[in-house]
Enzyme design. Sequence first.
Site, mmCIF file in Angstrom:
data_model
loop_
_atom_site.group_PDB
_atom_site.id
_atom_site.type_symbol
_atom_site.label_atom_id
_atom_site.label_comp_id
_atom_site.label_asym_id
_atom_site.label_seq_id
_atom_site.Cartn_x
_atom_site.Cartn_y
_atom_site.Cartn_z
ATOM 1 N N ASP A 203 32.775 -6.266 -2.319
ATOM 2 C CA ASP A 203 32.897 -6.911 -3.623
ATOM 3 C C ASP A 203 33.453 -8.329 -3.475
ATOM 4 O O ASP A 203 34.376 -8.557 -2.688
ATOM 5 C CB ASP A 203 33.868 -6.056 -4.460
ATOM 6 N N GLU A 245 28.662 -9.160 -1.879
ATOM 7 C CA GLU A 245 28.394 -9.632 -3.235
ATOM 8 C C GLU A 245 28.942 -11.047 -3.371
ATOM 9 O O GLU A 245 30.150 -11.262 -3.364
ATOM 10 C CB GLU A 245 29.083 -8.731 -4.268
HETATM 11 C C1 NOJ Z 1 32.422 -7.752 -9.075
HETATM 12 C C2 NOJ Z 1 32.071 -6.432 -9.681
HETATM 13 O O1 NOJ Z 1 30.679 -6.267 -9.646
HETATM 14 C C3 NOJ Z 1 32.600 -6.420 -11.094
HETATM 15 O O2 NOJ Z 1 32.192 -5.272 -11.773
HETATM 16 C C4 NOJ Z 1 34.093 -6.523 -11.052
HETATM 17 O O3 NOJ Z 1 34.590 -6.608 -12.368
HETATM 18 C C5 NOJ Z 1 34.519 -7.754 -10.271
HETATM 19 N N1 NOJ Z 1 33.856 -7.875 -9.008
HETATM 20 C C6 NOJ Z 1 35.998 -7.723 -10.007
HETATM 21 O O4 NOJ Z 1 36.252 -6.763 -9.017
#
Ligand code: NOJ
Length: 557
Positions: A203, A245
Amino acid sequence: MVLKKSWWEGAVIYQLIPRSYSDGNGDGIGDFQGLTKRLSYLRWLGIDAVWLTPVFPSPLEDGGYDITDFKNIHSELGDLSSFHRFLQSAHKFGIKVILDLVLNHTSTLHPWFQRARWAPKGSLERDVYVWSDDTNRYKAAPVLFRKFEDSNWQWDEVAGQYYFHRFLHHQPDLNFENPWVQEQILDVLDFWLARGVDGFRLDAVPFLFEAEGGRCEGLPETHAFLQKIRDRVESCGRDVLLLGEAIQPVNEAATYLKEDELHGAFNFSLTAHLFAAVAGGSNKDLYNCLKAAQDAVPGCRWAMPLRNHDELWLGDGHLVPEKIIQMITTGLHQGHGHWLNWGINRRLAPLLNGDLRANRLLNALLYSLPGMPCLYYGDELGMGDWPGLRDRDPNRTPMAWTSDRNGGFSSAPDPLLVLPPITSPGYDYRVVNVEVQKQLPGSLLNWHRRMLTCRRSLPALSQGDFEILPISHPSVIVFLRTIETMKVLVAANLSAAGASLYVDLSRWDGARTREVLWGCEYPPANSSWFIYLPSYGFSWWLIGEVEEANLNSSSTS
Ligand code: NOJ
């Protein structure tokens, strides 16, 4: 010499929220017991891997992206044993399991944070997070969740200092300058690697380190730490995917894709361009976007989602040009009442105004382009959303399995359900569900299954080289996917009007051509090979002969 392919090259990834997928113990919340029973469905559908949104203990103020214990399972989902049983079963079904791991921050309820706020200022314990006496540091870092926050700093009464948070105020950023933090995170990786997971969706990778003067994204120190993660993963000796991501333009996202860093990254720029292409019925920007992605990192290392558990992130002009955002908001979905932080908070089907032709076309493109297609649970049915629920919950409602109570998701009474099942007109779970769609030959679900079955028999689509073919039609995109033993030609019409065109196939003059999805012969290849595509139509053709063995082989297993 035959090069060994990694399992994830061209793999179809199915993203699901365990809490919303299937409730096995009747408490109204999805869990591992329920999910394990649904593996046969996922096998039937034909996906290769499941990506689970975070499964760790958490107060769930941000869907589990606010972790309090990295080495355990949220009690509502089960425990380490039920996770283990799920993982074993998934592997028996030939399905890989990807865990969502949040590196950048924890919950404020994490014991590390509780210890930090009480520890003396400047101590090693305090230093596990990023603190300041004022809010002047890292001013140029944009506030990402602007609907909910107006600063990246939050005052903490106990600590008597501000802490830094790139996301919500209850998600303090870990301080990666602190070697102890790095060690802990590597230890978390070891923990899950030892349990046999097949990959991590990492993430928010760009935000690990901070520095004055810029957006605090993708700093050299961040890359260096990701390389340590890669080393750690390599040392387990298995083929484990690291999928990052990074909601960045493709050239920035590409910087994470190095031999010694991440294996894959999401191409969110492609996501926006795909919607814009359908909104404008035009191929030009999409061509440029595809070319940019392949120029940056050739091959199948891009993960390609249409939708996920977040809003359709369009950004502030940094991710994609303003023009692309406008094409979507004027030509497809204005987002009125659905705009969240930087994008439209809708599921795929309603975002496309229920247009099944456009829905199939966009998915067909994912299944044809080089990379890892990502399918968000429920989108294989064209599930709707629940506007009005908080934050991104409209897109996170229970999976619709049957026409029975709660869509077969749970036997619990309504008030106990994690979120309400969809009953809005056109998307009611009594109609839009797995059981009904399995029985309708023309359903979206059966279409996905058919596409995935066909794709499996065409390894050129999951692993092949990619070449865009020049054509003169402004709304059609034509490209080739090739491996040594197979050539697949793909054409897709991005507009609602029919399209006829000539494609120059003189390179294979006289070769046999046959459309594979519908199984029909075409005239032999020539320099002005004629095709017709109906409104949002698409086709896959095999060019030349293919050994039967190749046609029947599976693409990723
Ligand atoms: C990216 C995630 O996809 C999202 O859902 C989340 O709120 C943020 N990162 C913070 O962790």
